[in-house]
Design an enzyme around this catalytic site. Structure first.
Site, PDB file in Angstrom:
ATOM      1  N   GLU A  92     -10.049  32.630  84.324  1.00  0.00           N
ATOM      2  CA  GLU A  92      -9.650  34.041  84.278  1.00  0.00           C
ATOM      3  C   GLU A  92      -8.485  34.226  85.248  1.00  0.00           C
ATOM      4  O   GLU A  92      -8.474  33.627  86.318  1.00  0.00           O
ATOM      5  CB  GLU A  92     -10.866  34.916  84.675  1.00  0.00           C
ATOM      6  N   ASP A 142      -7.531  40.125  75.056  1.00  0.00           N
ATOM      7  CA  ASP A 142      -6.695  41.338  75.039  1.00  0.00           C
ATOM      8  C   ASP A 142      -6.107  41.524  73.642  1.00  0.00           C
ATOM      9  O   ASP A 142      -5.458  40.612  73.115  1.00  0.00           O
ATOM     10  CB  ASP A 142      -5.562  41.210  76.061  1.00  0.00           C
ATOM     11  N   LYS A 146      -0.112  46.925  69.743  1.00  0.00           N
ATOM     12  CA  LYS A 146       1.203  47.287  69.170  1.00  0.00           C
ATOM     13  C   LYS A 146       1.830  46.045  68.514  1.00  0.00           C
ATOM     14  O   LYS A 146       1.788  44.949  69.088  1.00  0.00           O
ATOM     15  CB  LYS A 146       2.147  47.773  70.268  1.00  0.00           C
TER      16      LYS A 146
END
Ligand SMILES: C[S@@+](CC[C@H](N)C(=O)[O-])C[C@H]1O[C@@H](n2cnc3c(N)ncnc32)[C@H](O)[C@@H]1O
Length: 239
Positions: A92, A142, A146
């Protein structure tokens, strides 16, 4: 050394690769800061160029699972506590999340979890041997909704072979997302990858496995009435 939140080194590293994250430090609690200092030695694995070996990391060989982008690490800690017979490596970039997982690892006295604070793509490219994982899991990557940001999505056609080659033959690739457009894109990409086979007849989405603990982003998706999609593929036995 634990990487800092400073992104000023961006100029020194390859600009040709678009990152799948924006490194924001966010709020770090004192406990998370303390965990990064005190428990890193016990659970942390340095990023760099050293090739990692399961035996050296865990002192044993066992089923080995990689989780990329574990967020706050709650679900990974739960999995590691529930399956002490399995070795887990979590990667991470978000330091508060890493601090949180280190805290949980100490509280739960986990001996089967190791944690990296790094860009997983670089770790895959430089530090992980091929044919080593029994499962790679990426839960709620994630979504970059867009269209102009789709190039930042972790799952890209040109990245799949990097992931697939880290799996042992018959190793599992497990993803989950609450972003329908990303789910459909991943399904197309994986179904078109010759080295992968969809575990679901008809090449569709998988039912949510009971053994996958609920993650923070899954809870958020459910609150927003999003459909949760699981994708469960296997690496072919002989390619
Ligand atoms: C939407 S969050 C999901 C977190 C967690 N899996 C969950 O379901 O609650 C996606 C996570 O992936 C991490 N991430 C994105 N790209 C990454 C990369 N290249 N390497 C490591 N982590 C990454 C982000 O920092 C973020 O914590």
């Amino acid at each position: 050394m634990i990487p800092t939140s400073d992104d000023s080194n961006t100029n020194n590293i390859s600009l040709s690769r678009i990152r799948s994250f924006v490194r924001r430090e966010g709020r770090m609690t004192l406990a998370q800061q303390r965990a990064l200092t005190e428990y890193w030695e016990r659970f942390g694995v340095e990023s760099g160029t050293v090739l990692l070996d399961q035996e050296s990391l865990f002192g044993r060989r066992a089923t080995w699972v990689l989780e990329i982008g574990f967020g706050d690490g709650e679900s990974l800690a739960t999995m590691a506590a529930t399956h002490p017979d399995i070795n887990y490596l979590g990667i991470e970039v978000h330091r508060p999340g890493v601090g949180h997982l280190l805290l949980r690892a100490k509280e739960l006295q986990l001996t089967n979890l190791r944690v990296m604070c790094a860009d997983a793509i670089e770790v895959l490219e430089k530090q992980l041997p091929n044919n080593c994982f029994d499962r790679i899991q990426i839960f709620f990557p994630d979504p970059w909704p867009k269209i102009r940001h789709h190039k930042r999505r972790f799952i890209q056609p040109q990245r799949v072979s990097l992931l697939v080659h880290k799996l042992k033959p018959l190793g599992q690739l497990h993803l989950a997302t609450d972003c329908e457009n990303y789910a459909l894109s991943m399904l197309d990409i994986f179904n078109a990858t010759p080295e992968l086979v969809n575990t679901i007849a008809g090449n569709g989405f998988a039912p949510r496995p009971d053994w996958r603990p609920m993650t923070k982003f899954e809870q958020r998706g459910l609150r927003l009435n999003h459909i949760i999609r699981d994708l469960l593929f296997l690496r072919h036995a002989n390619c």
